[in-house]
Design a protein around this motif. Structure first.
Motif, PDB file in Angstrom:
ATOM      1  N   ASN A   1       0.839  -1.205   0.000  1.00 27.90           N
ATOM      2  CA  ASN A   1       0.000   0.000   0.000  1.00 27.90           C
ATOM      3  C   ASN A   1       0.867   1.246   0.000  1.00 27.90           C
ATOM      4  O   ASN A   1       1.544   1.552   0.978  1.00 27.90           O
ATOM      5  N   LEU A   2       0.835   1.979  -1.117  1.00 29.16           N
ATOM      6  CA  LEU A   2       1.623   3.196  -1.270  1.00 29.16           C
ATOM      7  C   LEU A   2       0.751   4.447  -1.278  1.00 29.16           C
ATOM      8  O   LEU A   2       1.244   5.547  -1.518  1.00 29.16           O
ATOM      9  N   VAL A   3      -0.531   4.288  -1.028  1.00 30.12           N
ATOM     10  CA  VAL A   3      -1.461   5.413  -1.142  1.00 30.12           C
ATOM     11  C   VAL A   3      -1.191   6.460  -0.064  1.00 30.12           C
ATOM     12  O   VAL A   3      -1.064   6.148   1.118  1.00 30.12           O
ATOM     13  N   GLY A   4      -1.111   7.707  -0.498  1.00 27.32           N
ATOM     14  CA  GLY A   4      -0.908   8.806   0.435  1.00 27.32           C
ATOM     15  C   GLY A   4      -1.171  10.125  -0.267  1.00 27.32           C
ATOM     16  O   GLY A   4      -1.107  10.206  -1.495  1.00 27.32           O
ATOM     17  N   ILE A   5      -1.482  11.154   0.501  1.00 26.22           N
ATOM     18  CA  ILE A   5      -1.689  12.484  -0.063  1.00 26.22           C
ATOM     19  C   ILE A   5      -0.825  13.479   0.702  1.00 26.22           C
ATOM     20  O   ILE A   5      -0.561  13.311   1.893  1.00 26.22           O
ATOM     21  N   GLY A   6      -0.379  14.516   0.010  1.00 25.42           N
ATOM     22  CA  GLY A   6       0.455  15.534   0.646  1.00 25.42           C
ATOM     23  C   GLY A   6      -0.335  16.719   1.145  1.00 25.42           C
ATOM     24  O   GLY A   6       0.156  17.512   1.957  1.00 25.42           O
ATOM     25  N   TYR A   7      -1.554  16.873   0.651  1.00 26.36           N
ATOM     26  CA  TYR A   7      -2.427  17.958   1.093  1.00 26.36           C
ATOM     27  C   TYR A   7      -3.872  17.497   0.937  1.00 26.36           C
ATOM     28  O   TYR A   7      -4.167  16.548   0.207  1.00 26.36           O
ATOM     29  N   GLU A   8      -4.760  18.151   1.649  1.00 27.41           N
ATOM     30  CA  GLU A   8      -6.165  17.764   1.639  1.00 27.41           C
ATOM     31  C   GLU A   8      -6.935  18.550   0.584  1.00 27.41           C
ATOM     32  O   GLU A   8      -6.658  19.722   0.328  1.00 27.41           O
ATOM     33  N   GLY A   9      -7.934  17.882  -0.009  1.00 25.93           N
ATOM     34  CA  GLY A   9      -8.790  18.534  -0.986  1.00 25.93           C
ATOM     35  C   GLY A   9      -9.984  17.666  -1.288  1.00 25.93           C
ATOM     36  O   GLY A   9      -9.839  16.463  -1.515  1.00 25.93           O
ATOM     37  N   GLY A  10     -11.171  18.246  -1.281  1.00 26.41           N
ATOM     38  CA  GLY A  10     -12.379  17.475  -1.558  1.00 26.41           C
ATOM     39  C   GLY A  10     -12.569  16.340  -0.561  1.00 26.41           C
ATOM     40  O   GLY A  10     -12.458  16.531   0.654  1.00 26.41           O
ATOM     41  N   LYS A  11     -12.809  15.137  -1.086  1.00 24.34           N
ATOM     42  CA  LYS A  11     -13.000  13.963  -0.230  1.00 24.34           C
ATOM     43  C   LYS A  11     -11.673  13.351   0.216  1.00 24.34           C
ATOM     44  O   LYS A  11     -11.661  12.434   1.047  1.00 24.34           O
ATOM     45  N   GLN A  12     -10.585  13.847  -0.334  1.00 25.88           N
ATOM     46  CA  GLN A  12      -9.267  13.313   0.017  1.00 25.88           C
ATOM     47  C   GLN A  12      -8.762  14.005   1.284  1.00 25.88           C
ATOM     48  O   GLN A  12      -8.089  15.036   1.232  1.00 25.88           O
ATOM     49  N   ARG A  13      -9.062  13.409   2.427  1.00 27.36           N
ATOM     50  CA  ARG A  13      -8.658  13.950   3.729  1.00 27.36           C
ATOM     51  C   ARG A  13      -7.620  13.032   4.351  1.00 27.36           C
ATOM     52  O   ARG A  13      -7.628  11.822   4.131  1.00 27.36           O
TER      53      ARG A  13
END
Length: 329
Positions: A80-92
């Protein structure tokens, strides 16, 4: 590739910078690779990395359990490599780094996967003032609860062709009259993407002790200021460094947040820049580093010249030695 079409690996988030390298490393070892991404139509660049039919992008979203279960069905290993660097929309942060990570771990366990490798980050800490770092820390705990023999990987800044850090700094060096410096004395230990990918695959193969957390950093520890100076040397640019106060950086971050495109800087990232991002003494003493994988980490000076030339005034036609000679004259 004598075991091609026998063992299946599912890689969540496999179309990104690190993911592409992980998928390529798996393909070279002969694994069948199922790449679980939100937009399979944007993952076509992965297929040529393996034999015909060896790499198969499929649709999956860590916010949707049914899609996760389809993605892990029949998989021997799950990464699992899923990650986000900043929040936006439903991606929290909480949704992706905690709930999504836990969902992948539960589904991998239920599907009978023999190993799970989860990508976290150096500095992950459930008590951190940074929402990114605290969500990463909480995500680690959620993964270990659902899959006790999982392996947690905490890389520092990852560099290589197509990276997000040095390419951004190179772009700023090309366009800005000064280089903004935030948290200039914080230490960083960038790791080469090829080394990181190799470690992930070895972890999936259970070549190291499971149920542990590994910290991945390169051979050099440099301050943020020193990293910017390195960028200027590689791009042959002369730019003064402007030590930006935190209050000013927060104003800039707020203005970026109002624009209709991904921000270059967020208030949460400013908090991260104030803290060291290097392998801990404890991880080194317990050999929970690249050493556990038998990997001698690659230095930045070996790799950066292969792509940072793009930010020089005349591209590949500008040579560092020529610049040095002209300065000597």
């Amino acid at each position: 590739m004598d075991h091609l079409h026998q063992r299946l690996v599912t890689v969540f988030g496999g179309s990104g910078f690190v993911g592409t390298q992980v998928v390529q490393t798996l393909a070279r070892r002969g694994y069948r690779v199922r790449v679980a991404v939100r937009r399979p139509d944007l993952a076509g660049h992965l297929k040529p990395l393996g034999a015909v039919g060896q790499i198969q992008p499929i649709q999956a979203n860590v916010r949707n359990m049914a899609s996760i279960q389809r993605a892990v069905a029949g998989a021997d290993f799950v990464i699992n490599l899923v990650g986000i660097g900043y929040e936006g929309g439903k991606q929290r942060f909480g949704v992706v780094h905690v709930e999504g990570a836990a969902a992948v771990a539960r589904a991998a366990k239920a599907a009978g996967a023999t190993s799970l490798v989860h990508m976290s980050a150096l500095g992950a800490d459930a008590q951190s003032e940074s929402n990114y770092a605290s969500s990463k820390g909480a995500g680690e705990a959620a993964v270990m609860e659902a899959f006790p023999q999982a392996i947690i990987m905490r890389p520092s800044i990852v560099f290589g062709r197509g990276d997000g850090f040095f390419n951004l700094m190179g772009t700023l060096a090309r366009w800005l009259p000064v280089m903004p410096l935030i948290g200039g004395q914080s230490n960083f230990q960038p790791a080469y993407v090829g080394d990181v990918a190799e470690a992930f695959v070895l972890a999936a193969e259970s070549k190291v002790k499971t149920g542990r957390t590994y910290e991945l950093g390169g051979p050099e520890v440099l301050t943020h200021k020193a990293l910017l100076e390195l960028v200027l040397r590689e791009t042959l640019r002369t730019r003064p460094l402007f030590a930006m106060p935190t209050w000013m950086a927060n104003i800039v971050a707020f203005k970026f947040s109002l624009l209709p495109f991904p921000p270059l800087l967020t208030a949460d990232q400013i908090k991260l820049l104030a803290h060291d991002n290097k392998v801990s003494d404890e991880a080194r003493s317990q050999k929970r580093t690249f050493a556990a994988f038998g990997i001698a980490p690659t230095s930045m000076e070996t790799i950066l010249p292969s792509y940072m030339w793009r930010f020089r005034r005349n591209g590949q036609f500008d040579r560092p030695e020529e610049r040095q000679n002209s300065l000597a004259e």
